[in-house]
Write a protein that holds these residues in place. Structure first.
Motif, PDB file in Angstrom:
ATOM      1  N   THR A 102       0.866  -1.174   0.000  1.00 56.37           N
ATOM      2  CA  THR A 102       0.000   0.000   0.000  1.00 56.37           C
ATOM      3  C   THR A 102       0.908   1.229   0.000  1.00 56.37           C
ATOM      4  N   PRO A 103       0.379   2.419  -0.336  1.00 57.33           N
ATOM      5  CA  PRO A 103       1.224   3.617  -0.257  1.00 57.33           C
ATOM      6  C   PRO A 103       1.889   3.775   1.108  1.00 57.33           C
ATOM      7  N   GLU A 104       1.128   3.500   2.180  1.00 57.24           N
ATOM      8  CA  GLU A 104       1.682   3.621   3.537  1.00 57.24           C
ATOM      9  C   GLU A 104       2.789   2.595   3.758  1.00 57.24           C
ATOM     10  N   GLY A 105       2.550   1.356   3.288  1.00 60.68           N
ATOM     11  CA  GLY A 105       3.558   0.301   3.431  1.00 60.68           C
ATOM     12  C   GLY A 105       4.834   0.639   2.676  1.00 60.68           C
ATOM     13  N   CYS A 106       4.676   1.194   1.455  1.00 58.91           N
ATOM     14  CA  CYS A 106       5.850   1.598   0.662  1.00 58.91           C
ATOM     15  C   CYS A 106       6.651   2.675   1.392  1.00 58.91           C
ATOM     16  N   SER A 107       5.937   3.660   1.950  1.00 59.05           N
ATOM     17  CA  SER A 107       6.610   4.763   2.644  1.00 59.05           C
ATOM     18  C   SER A 107       7.337   4.273   3.885  1.00 59.05           C
ATOM     19  N   ASN A 108       6.699   3.375   4.639  1.00 60.43           N
ATOM     20  CA  ASN A 108       7.340   2.836   5.842  1.00 60.43           C
ATOM     21  C   ASN A 108       8.599   2.042   5.491  1.00 60.43           C
ATOM     22  N   ALA A 109       8.502   1.243   4.419  1.00 58.50           N
ATOM     23  CA  ALA A 109       9.671   0.456   3.986  1.00 58.50           C
ATOM     24  C   ALA A 109      10.792   1.386   3.542  1.00 58.50           C
ATOM     25  N   CYS A 110      10.423   2.448   2.831  1.00 60.54           N
ATOM     26  CA  CYS A 110      11.409   3.406   2.334  1.00 60.54           C
ATOM     27  C   CYS A 110      12.146   4.080   3.495  1.00 60.54           C
ATOM     28  N   ARG A 111      11.375   4.495   4.506  1.00 58.25           N
ATOM     29  CA  ARG A 111      11.978   5.158   5.668  1.00 58.25           C
ATOM     30  C   ARG A 111      12.936   4.201   6.392  1.00 58.25           C
ATOM     31  N   THR A 112      12.507   2.947   6.555  1.00 57.93           N
ATOM     32  CA  THR A 112      13.354   1.956   7.234  1.00 57.93           C
ATOM     33  C   THR A 112      14.651   1.733   6.463  1.00 57.93           C
ATOM     34  N   ILE A 113      14.552   1.649   5.136  1.00 56.73           N
ATOM     35  CA  ILE A 113      15.759   1.450   4.309  1.00 56.73           C
ATOM     36  C   ILE A 113      16.700   2.651   4.438  1.00 56.73           C
ATOM     37  N   MET A 114      16.138   3.868   4.474  1.00 55.74           N
ATOM     38  CA  MET A 114      16.976   5.062   4.640  1.00 55.74           C
ATOM     39  C   MET A 114      17.681   5.046   5.997  1.00 55.74           C
ATOM     40  N   GLU A 115      16.965   4.609   7.053  1.00 55.51           N
ATOM     41  CA  GLU A 115      17.565   4.541   8.392  1.00 55.51           C
ATOM     42  C   GLU A 115      18.692   3.512   8.434  1.00 55.51           C
TER      43      GLU A 115
END
Length: 532
Positions: free
Chosen positions: A179-192
């Motif tokens: 989902t858009p929210e799931g994509c954003s959460n995954a993206c943030r985790t990868i950046m961290e």
């Protein structure tokens, strides 16, 4: 054509070897051409390609789908279709729950696919694609894949790290399906994870977020004079740049959107950027779904229209098999299996010519390369006023220029699509106004009657089906090649569908003309099945 033995024919099919990132909308549209799809479930597999079980409303529908789709080339994958005997249909075939491959449902597992007209309103299935420095890929995967499994679980997403792509390259693409929210959460985790790894390895350079987006959607993301992009930058306190059009190729239709700022700021920017991209995608799919079927005679997967689909049309696209339902949309008579080149005259506002040509002709050259078409603009202006329109608004210029586009069906689709898009981006049409242009196709004078049909029946059907205005002006004098003009006016998808239908009629006429030169014909051509 391969057929199942009569006793094995059922309403249920299994389709294997589906390209891994094919969009549900495209698959639904393709399956719906052969009848009512009562159910479409994905099967859990460990293969790179996806597998679905499909149940049609009737056996003859399933048989037709089997005949048309078995062996059909899609993004260089040959589909494999087999019957599921009725007695097996109730056996437990696990639908996709947390499978590692193939389509990923948005939220709960997807079980029903009632076809284009009646599909439930679900969130867009546009994946998030990002580029990460190669040296951080190991940290993102983690020991024995533990880190990536953890991200997948926490964000309810499917994540593909394309390690084998671009061997030796400094960056690797990652695709996140959720989902858009799931994509954003995954993206943030990868950046961290990347930031932590950078600290641990004393990597001092800034690590920007790099998002990949299909070029079809980038113009709308940027907006007129860059307004949309500027607003995202201001709202999220980031600096955003986009890779130039020159970097695009037929094999790479994606632009790189580079976002610089804190992790929090980059994460907000990702949400806003992808929101715009998804809106563009959904608008395009909605326009496609207005039509009762996918455009016949056009291999949509050769277009790279859908994100994660085929990246443009390469020479290995396999034009030897026409798309399902094409019924001669490719009119190749040389026996080489290549789609025949077509010429379309598209009329644009004279004031828009500069935007289409670009500085020193750069835009039109890039467009020509991207689409694989020859594109020329006539020197003389013509005055076009729609007979059904009231007088044009004061100050509006009715002068038009003719764009001459030559190329096969996919090239026409891509070139015309970008021209329509450019006119919208550059505000030659209002924000809520649909871009409608007039296109002319030349047809042999003896075939004009077939386009019109008895008492105008065919041309009326064309207009009803495509929602484009189709006119064969009366009392035309054929040109030196004994050709007359068919005028098509409508928004992009309506115009494309009408163009394909007319080319289909022409290819049927040509096939029927073929035996005539032979003094001792081998008999009349076989009757064509009638189209509904």
């Amino acid at each position: 054509m391969l057929k199942g033995p009569p006793d094995r024919v059922s309403c249920k099919l299994q389709i294997r070897n589906i390209p891994p990132h094919m969009q549900w909308e495209v698959l639904d549209g393709m399956l719906a051409q052969y009848g009512t799809v009562e159910n479409c479930e994905q099967v859990n597999t460990d293969t790179d390609t996806a597998v679905v079980n499909v149940r049609y409303g009737a056996k003859d529908q399933a048989r037709q789908a089997m005949e048309k789709l078995n062996g059909f080339l899609m993004e260089n994958f040959a589909l494999k279709v087999s019957y599921i005997p009725d007695e097996m249909a109730t056996a437990d075939v696990p639908p996709l729950g947390g499978g590692r491959r193939g389509f990923v449902p948005r939220g709960p597992p997807r079980s029903g696919s009632p076809g284009l007209g009646a599909r439930p309103k679900l969130q867009s299935e546009v994946p998030l694609r990002i580029l990460v420095p190669t040296q951080f890929v190991g940290a993102i995967i983690g020991k024995e894949g533990a880190t990536i499994r953890n991200i997948t679980k926490q964000t309810h997403s499917k994540i593909d790290i394309h390690r084998k792509e671009n061997a030796g390259a400094a960056e690797k693409p990652i695709t996140v399906h959720s989902t858009p929210e799931g994509c954003s959460n995954a993206c943030r985790t990868i950046m961290e994870i990347m930031q932590k790894e950078a600290l641990d390895t004393k990597f001092t350079e800034e690590i920007p977020l790099k998002i990949l987006a299909h070029n079809n959607f980038v113009g709308r993301l940027i907006g007129k004079e860059g307004r949309n992009l500027k607003k995202i930058e201001v709202d999220t306190e980031t600096k955003i740049t986009i890779s130039p059009l020159q970097d695009l190729t037929l094999y790479n239709p994606e632009r790189t959107i580079t976002v610089k700022g804190s992790i929090e700021a980059c994460s907000r920017a990702e949400e806003e950027v992808m929101k715009k991209v998804r809106e563009s995608y959904e608008n395009d799919v909605a326009a496609m779904n207005l039509q009762s079927n996918l455009i016949p005679g056009l291999n949509l997967n050769a277009l790279g229209l859908f994100p994660g689909g085929a990246p443009g049309m390469g020479p290995s696209m396999g034009h030897n098999a026409p798309p399902p339902g094409a019924q001669g949309g490719y009119s190749s008579f040389g026996g080489q299996g290549q789609p025949e080149s077509e010429t379309v005259h598209l009329f644009i506002p004279a004031l828009a010519v500069g935007a289409i040509i670009g500085k020193q002709g750069q835009h039109i050259k890039q467009l020509s390369r991207y689409a694989g078409a020859s594109i020329k603009i006539s020197a003389e202006e013509v005055s076009v006023v729609d007979a059904n329109q009231v007088a044009p608004p004061e100050g509006m210029d009715t002068k038009q220029r003719m764009v001459i586009i030559a190329g096969p069906p996919e090239a026409q689709f891509k070139a015309q699509g970008r021209i329509f898009g450019k006119l919208k981006e550059e505000n030659f049409f209002g924000p809520k106004e649909e871009v409608k242009l007039e296109a002319h196709i030349k047809v042999p004078s003896f075939a004009a009657g077939r386009v019109i049909g008895k008492g105008g029946k065919t041309v009326n059907e064309l207009q009803n089906l495509t929602s484009a205005e189709v006119v064969v002006p009366r009392d035309q004098t054929p040109d030196e090649n004994d050709q007359v003009i068919v005028k098509i006016t409508g928004h992009f998808y309506a115009s494309q569908l009408a163009q394909r239908k007319i080319q289909e009629i022409l290819s049927q006429v040509r096939r029927q003309q073929q035996p005539k030169p032979s003094p001792r014909g081998e008999g009349p051509p076989l009757p064509r099945p009638s189209r509904k």
